[in-house]
Design an enzyme around this catalytic site. Sequence first.
Site, PDB file in Angstrom:
ATOM      1  N   ALA A  71     -10.266  -0.659  39.856  1.00 42.17           N
ATOM      2  CA  ALA A  71     -11.249   0.397  40.093  1.00 42.17           C
ATOM      3  C   ALA A  71     -11.896   0.283  41.466  1.00 42.17           C
ATOM      4  O   ALA A  71     -12.254   1.297  42.062  1.00 42.17           O
ATOM      5  CB  ALA A  71     -12.318   0.366  39.006  1.00 42.17           C
ATOM      6  N   THR A  72     -12.057  -0.937  41.976  1.00 42.40           N
ATOM      7  CA  THR A  72     -12.677  -1.090  43.300  1.00 42.40           C
ATOM      8  C   THR A  72     -11.842  -0.396  44.368  1.00 42.40           C
ATOM      9  O   THR A  72     -12.364   0.359  45.200  1.00 42.40           O
ATOM     10  CB  THR A  72     -12.854  -2.577  43.647  1.00 42.40           C
ATOM     11  OG1 THR A  72     -13.833  -3.142  42.775  1.00 42.40           O
ATOM     12  CG2 THR A  72     -13.319  -2.753  45.088  1.00 42.40           C
ATOM     13  N   ASN A 152     -22.509  -0.767  34.335  1.00 46.69           N
ATOM     14  CA  ASN A 152     -21.878  -2.034  33.988  1.00 46.69           C
ATOM     15  C   ASN A 152     -22.865  -3.111  33.550  1.00 46.69           C
ATOM     16  O   ASN A 152     -22.504  -4.039  32.831  1.00 46.69           O
ATOM     17  CB  ASN A 152     -21.059  -2.560  35.168  1.00 46.69           C
ATOM     18  CG  ASN A 152     -21.851  -2.618  36.456  1.00 46.69           C
ATOM     19  OD1 ASN A 152     -22.345  -1.592  36.927  1.00 46.69           O
ATOM     20  ND2 ASN A 152     -21.985  -3.788  37.044  1.00 46.69           N
ATOM     21  N   SER A 200      -9.767   0.687  35.655  1.00 50.84           N
ATOM     22  CA  SER A 200      -9.350  -0.701  35.835  1.00 50.84           C
ATOM     23  C   SER A 200      -8.765  -1.214  34.530  1.00 50.84           C
ATOM     24  O   SER A 200      -9.396  -1.101  33.469  1.00 50.84           O
ATOM     25  CB  SER A 200     -10.553  -1.566  36.249  1.00 50.84           C
ATOM     26  OG  SER A 200     -10.138  -2.664  37.022  1.00 50.84           O
ATOM     27  N   HIS A 202      -8.175  -4.301  33.458  1.00 54.31           N
ATOM     28  CA  HIS A 202      -8.698  -5.530  32.852  1.00 54.31           C
ATOM     29  C   HIS A 202     -10.014  -5.321  32.105  1.00 54.31           C
ATOM     30  O   HIS A 202     -10.545  -6.252  31.505  1.00 54.31           O
ATOM     31  CB  HIS A 202      -8.836  -6.641  33.900  1.00 54.31           C
ATOM     32  CG  HIS A 202     -10.006  -6.503  34.810  1.00 54.31           C
ATOM     33  ND1 HIS A 202     -11.171  -7.218  34.643  1.00 54.31           N
ATOM     34  CD2 HIS A 202     -10.189  -5.765  35.926  1.00 54.31           C
ATOM     35  CE1 HIS A 202     -12.022  -6.921  35.608  1.00 54.31           C
ATOM     36  NE2 HIS A 202     -11.451  -6.042  36.400  1.00 54.31           N
ATOM     37  N   THR A 242       4.744  -2.181  47.296  1.00 58.21           N
ATOM     38  CA  THR A 242       5.592  -2.314  46.119  1.00 58.21           C
ATOM     39  C   THR A 242       4.754  -2.265  44.849  1.00 58.21           C
ATOM     40  O   THR A 242       3.756  -2.976  44.722  1.00 58.21           O
ATOM     41  CB  THR A 242       6.363  -3.647  46.165  1.00 58.21           C
ATOM     42  OG1 THR A 242       7.164  -3.670  47.352  1.00 58.21           O
ATOM     43  CG2 THR A 242       7.251  -3.812  44.944  1.00 58.21           C
ATOM     44  N   CYS A 327     -19.116  -9.045  39.949  1.00 61.35           N
ATOM     45  CA  CYS A 327     -18.741  -8.910  41.358  1.00 61.35           C
ATOM     46  C   CYS A 327     -19.834  -9.391  42.307  1.00 61.35           C
ATOM     47  O   CYS A 327     -19.585  -9.578  43.488  1.00 61.35           O
ATOM     48  CB  CYS A 327     -18.402  -7.448  41.668  1.00 61.35           C
ATOM     49  SG  CYS A 327     -16.977  -6.862  40.744  1.00 61.35           S
TER      50      CYS A 327
END
Length: 376
Positions: A71-72, A152, A200, A202, A242, A327
Site C-alpha cells: 500500500a505504501t 490504522n 496491501s 499482508h 519483474t 511504520c
Amino acid sequence: MTIYLDHNATTPVDKRVADEIMHHFLEEYGNAGSRTHEHGQNAARVVNQARATIAATLDARDDEVIFTSGATEADNIALLGLGPEGQRTGRRHIVSTAIEHKAVLEPLQRLADSGFEVELIRLGVSGRVAAEDVLAAVRADTLLVSVMAANNETGVIQPLEQISEGLGGHDAYLHVDAAQTYGKKNEPLRDHRVDLISLSAHKVFGPKGVGALIARRRGYRRPPLTPLTVGGGQERGLRPGTLPVPLIAGFALAAELADKEHPERLAACQAYRDEVLAGLAPLSPLVHGDQDYCLPHVLNISLPGLDSEAVMVAWRGLIEVSNGSACTSASYEPSHVLAAMDVPEEQILGALRLSWSHLTPPADWADAVARVRALV
C-alpha cells in the site's frame, strides 16, 4: 504462549496461502514477462487470474489492478503520480485529513514542497472526519481528495460513502488508502466514484512485499498518473519490474478467502472484542475513537496513569500489542493521529493499540490485569 495482538501491523499468512506461494516458488517459477516458453506463459496466466480475482472483490476491471510492493508504494504512485497532471492543469489544491498514514502524509508534503496547497482536515475525539468538512474544503482547483478507509491506530471507519457521494459532480480524484479495510469491509470500495485504492496483502493474511493500486477508469479515461520509476513497462508502465508471481498468487488467494469467509471472520472478531473489553474492564481503560464506527478487530486504549512502554514490558511473554503505527514505531514519536483527535498528551503517551483476527486464541486477561496493577 504469547498472544499476538498486533494484526494491524501485519497478519499471519494463512496456511492455504503459504502453500500456494511455495507452489509457485518451487514448481511454477516462470517469469510472467517471458512469453516464448511454457513456464513464462503459465506465470502470465497466474498473474492474469490473480488480477481478475482481486478486481472482482472490488467490482473493478481486471486492467484497473496495478500490482505494487504494498500500500505504501500504491499511495506514492497515486499521489505523486497525479502531480504532473496538477501542474499541467493548474489544479494544485489537495484535500486530505490529519490522521492519514505517513505513506500518504509524506507524499503530500513532497507535493506541498513543490508548490501544491495541501489542506489537512482536523477532527475531534471521535476520530472520524466529518464528510461535510472534507466537502466544504473542495474548490474548483482541487485536484485530489485522499481519505483513508479506516484509521490504522484507532480502527475508526471514515465516511467514504458520504464523501464519494458529495464529490459526484466534481472532477477531483478520490484516493482511498484501504490497507486496513480491504478484505474486511469492501463495500465502500466498490463505489465507482472512488478512483484510486491502495491495498496491501499482508494486512489480509497474505504475504509481505505485494499489494496493488486500483486505478479506475472514468468512462474510457484512466487516471492520468505519471510513473515514478521507469524500465520495462510492466503494469501498464506504472510499476516496471519483474512481477513477483508467487506473492501475487498468494495475494489473490488471500483476497478470495477473505471475501468468501467474511461473515465468519467478522463474527469471530466481534466476539473477541467483547472478551478484550470484559477482560480489561477492571483497569477502567479509556477507549479512543467513536466505537459506533470502529472495525471490530481494533481497540485503542489508554490506562490511566500508566505509560504505554511500561505496560508493554509488563505484558512481555503474555500478549504483544503496539503503541502506534508499525511504520513509525522506531521513532517513538507521540501519535499524530491521537494528537489530531485532541487527546490529552498524558493519554497519548499511555495509548496502546490491540488488534486481533479470527485466528487469535484467547488471552489470559486476569494475568494481564494483575501485571498492570503491579506497576502502580
